[in-house]
Structure formats: structure tokens, C-alpha cells
Enzyme design. Structure first.
Site, PDB file in Angstrom:
ATOM      1  N   HIS A  95       0.855  -1.197   0.000  1.00  0.00           N
ATOM      2  CA  HIS A  95       0.000   0.000   0.000  1.00  0.00           C
ATOM      3  C   HIS A  95       0.891   1.247   0.000  1.00  0.00           C
ATOM      4  O   HIS A  95       1.948   1.266   0.637  1.00  0.00           O
ATOM      5  CB  HIS A  95      -0.920  -0.007   1.230  1.00  0.00           C
ATOM      6  CG  HIS A  95      -1.982   1.042   1.161  1.00  0.00           C
ATOM      7  ND1 HIS A  95      -1.718   2.365   1.433  1.00  0.00           N
ATOM      8  CD2 HIS A  95      -3.295   0.967   0.823  1.00  0.00           C
ATOM      9  CE1 HIS A  95      -2.847   3.056   1.268  1.00  0.00           C
ATOM     10  NE2 HIS A  95      -3.807   2.232   0.905  1.00  0.00           N
ATOM     11  N   GLU A 167      -4.009   2.279  -7.461  1.00  0.00           N
ATOM     12  CA  GLU A 167      -4.417   3.329  -6.524  1.00  0.00           C
ATOM     13  C   GLU A 167      -3.487   4.539  -6.657  1.00  0.00           C
ATOM     14  O   GLU A 167      -2.434   4.585  -6.003  1.00  0.00           O
ATOM     15  CB  GLU A 167      -4.308   2.818  -5.087  1.00  0.00           C
ATOM     16  CG  GLU A 167      -5.172   1.625  -4.760  1.00  0.00           C
ATOM     17  CD  GLU A 167      -5.451   1.575  -3.268  1.00  0.00           C
ATOM     18  OE1 GLU A 167      -6.610   1.727  -2.898  1.00  0.00           O
ATOM     19  OE2 GLU A 167      -4.508   1.437  -2.490  1.00  0.00           O
TER      20      GLU A 167
HETATM   21  C1  PEP Z   1      -6.779   3.297   0.236  1.00  0.00           C
HETATM   22  O1  PEP Z   1      -6.136   3.742   1.170  1.00  0.00           O
HETATM   23  O2  PEP Z   1      -6.493   2.206  -0.275  1.00  0.00           O
HETATM   24  C2  PEP Z   1      -7.879   4.087  -0.282  1.00  0.00           C
HETATM   25  C3  PEP Z   1      -8.385   3.775  -1.437  1.00  0.00           C
HETATM   26  O3  PEP Z   1      -8.279   5.136   0.512  1.00  0.00           O
HETATM   27  P1  PEP Z   1      -9.501   6.133   0.233  1.00  0.00           P
HETATM   28  O4  PEP Z   1     -10.681   5.325  -0.209  1.00  0.00           O
HETATM   29  O5  PEP Z   1      -9.732   6.802   1.564  1.00  0.00           O
HETATM   30  O6  PEP Z   1      -9.045   7.095  -0.810  1.00  0.00           O
END
Ligand code: PEP
Length: 257
Positions: A95, A167
Site C-alpha cells: 500500500h 491506486e
Molecule cells: C486506500 O487507502 O487504499 C484508499 C483507497 O483510501 P480512500 O478510499 O480513503 O481514498
């Protein structure tokens, strides 16, 4: 019909075991037994056993937010894949919060992925570019390199079973979800990297998720994307009604497709 969408809630460093139990009992009541979406909750390590008890007999599954890059032994404060085996099904690896704030490196991430497979856990490899990378048009280069380095110790069969979460760091926790079109292009690019390395058949089987400021209002646009098999939800997974709303959108989307 579209494959079941995977909706993963990442609670990060939140909720005590008692709070986790109470939340999950309420979530279960709200969403019932989802049939066309697969729901996974990733609590902090401290709450995993409480969550396991609360979810017994339900269809909601569990994941961990991290795993050690070593087998069990002398490594104070860490949790090994072997300790998670049988307790959770999924593990988030790499992450961006761990990469950025805890200095996690690709080499370590690759080892974690291999240990997950060795212990029958499904790793979710998170990749994503920073705002600087994005503005400098380095996004594709950065995520392709994170992907290649993360998968390097896996064989094709293990790659097939690895989930990739795209992400973008600039979309995480900022309320600025990136455009579905951009997500679609990035996922297609990542899939083509897997195709070049492990073949088209393997690449076609890999599940990709999007994560970054997802809520119940924008979830549909990402779940509609051809190559996107689900969502990784951070902040809004702590909001019971929002998270239940996202699950309901996924249920509807999958059933209608
Ligand atoms: C994450 O931390 O993987 C994430 C997607 O956070 P958020 O939904 O708060 O943007």
C-alpha cells in the site's frame, strides 16, 4: 453475466476489536448475504480475531493490511503469512502509505507476495503514482515498474491469482477520485505489462481493482469499466451507510451486466 465484483474495505489504523464487532454485525444486517458482489474487510491485526468471530457463517470475508517479509521467527512487532493462513483469505501488499511513510521497497514487497502464495493467501498488490509522477507524466513508467518488481518472484500460476489494485496516491484520501477513463487506460497498460511478461492468457485472468476516494456515488462509474473487477475502499469503508451503499451498487452492477 459479469464476474462478481470484489469490494474491499481497508480500515487502516482504525477501530478497536469491540468497535469492529459492532460495525460488522451492523454491516451484515444492512447488506444481508451479497450474491453478486464479494465483500472483504481488512481490519487492523488487533481486530482480526474479533472480526472473524463476528463474520462466522456470513459471506463477508477477511483480509489483512500487511504481512511480514519473513517466515515466523525473531521479528518483533511483525505478523507472518503463516500466522495469517486460515484466518484471512486476502492480504494487501505494498500500500502506498507503507511505501511512502514506512519506506517499504519493491524487493520486500516481492518477498511478501511470494510468502502470501506459499501460505495460500491471495495478495492484493497496490501500485500507484504520486502527484509529482502524474504531473511529470511518469505515471505509467512508475506503476509498470512497481508491478514488474512486485511480481518478480512469482510463477505464472501465482501471477494469475494475484490481485492488482491501481491506486493513484494523489487520489487516496483526498476526495479527488481520478477519471474512470484514466483508470481504464492505466489498468489496460498494467495488463499489457503482465501480458508481455507472462502471456495473454495469464494477463486476461488477473483481477484489477481501482482505489482512491471511492464513495457510493462514484462507485458505479468504476465498476462499469471493462477491465475493473472491483474497488478498494479506504475512508468510506469506515462509514457504515456509505460502505453498504457501495456494496449495493456493486450487487446491482454485477447482476445487471
Ligand atoms: C486506500 O487507502 O487504499 C484508499 C483507497 O483510501 P480512500 O478510499 O480513503 O481514498
Amino acid at each position: 453475466m459479469k464476474k462478481k465484483s470484489l469490494i474491499i474495505g481497508n480500515w487502516k489504523m482504525n477501530l478497536t476489536p469491540a468497535e469492529a464487532t459492532s460495525y460488522l454485525i451492523k454491516l451484515q444486517k444492512k447488506i444481508g448475504e451479497p450474491t453478486s458482489a464479494q465483500v472483504v474487510i481488512c481490519p487492523g491485526f488487533l481486530s482480526i480475531t474479533a472480526a472473524e468471530r463476528a463474520l462466522k457463517g456470513t459471506k463477508i470475508e477477511l483480509g489483512a493490511q500487511n504481512v511480514a517479509s519473513q517466515e515466523p521467527g525473531a521479528l518483533t512487532g511483525e505478523i507472518a503469512a503463516k500466522q495469517l493462513e486460515g484466518l484471512v483469505r486476502y492480504v494487501i501488499v505494498g500500500h502506498s502509505e507503507r511505501r511512502i511513510h514506512l519506506g517499504e521497497r519493491d524487493r520486500e514487497i516481492a518477498t511478501k507476495l511470494a510468502l502470501c502464495h506459499l501460505h495460500h493467501l491471495t495478495p492484493i498488490l497496490a501500485v500507484g503514482e504520486t502527484l509529482h509522477d502524474y504531473e511529470e507524466r511518469l505515471a505509467a513508467r512508475v506503476v509498470n515498474s512497481q508491478l514488474t518488481a512486485g511480481l518478480r518472484d512469482l510463477d505464472a500460476e501465482e501471477v494469475e491469482k494475484t490481485i492488482i489494485a491501481y491506486e493513484p496516491v494523489w487520489a487516496i484520501g483526498t476526495g479527488k477520485a481520478c477519471s474512470p477513463r484514466y483508470v481504464s487506460q492505466m489498468i489496460a497498460g498494467l495488463r499489457s505489462v503482465i501480458s508481455a511478461l507472462y502471456g495473454e492468457e495469464v494477463a486476461a485472468k488477473v483481477k484489477f481493482l481501482y482505489g482512491g476516494s471511492i464513495n457510493s456515488l462514484n462507485a458505479e462509474a468504476y465498476l462499469d469499466l471493462e477491465g475493473c473487477g472491483g474497488l478498494l475502499v479506504g475512508h468510506e469503508s469506515l462509514e457504515l451507510d456509505e460502505f453498504a451503499g457501495i456494496v449495493k451498487v456493486a450487487e446491482r452492477e454485477t447482476a445487471e451486466a
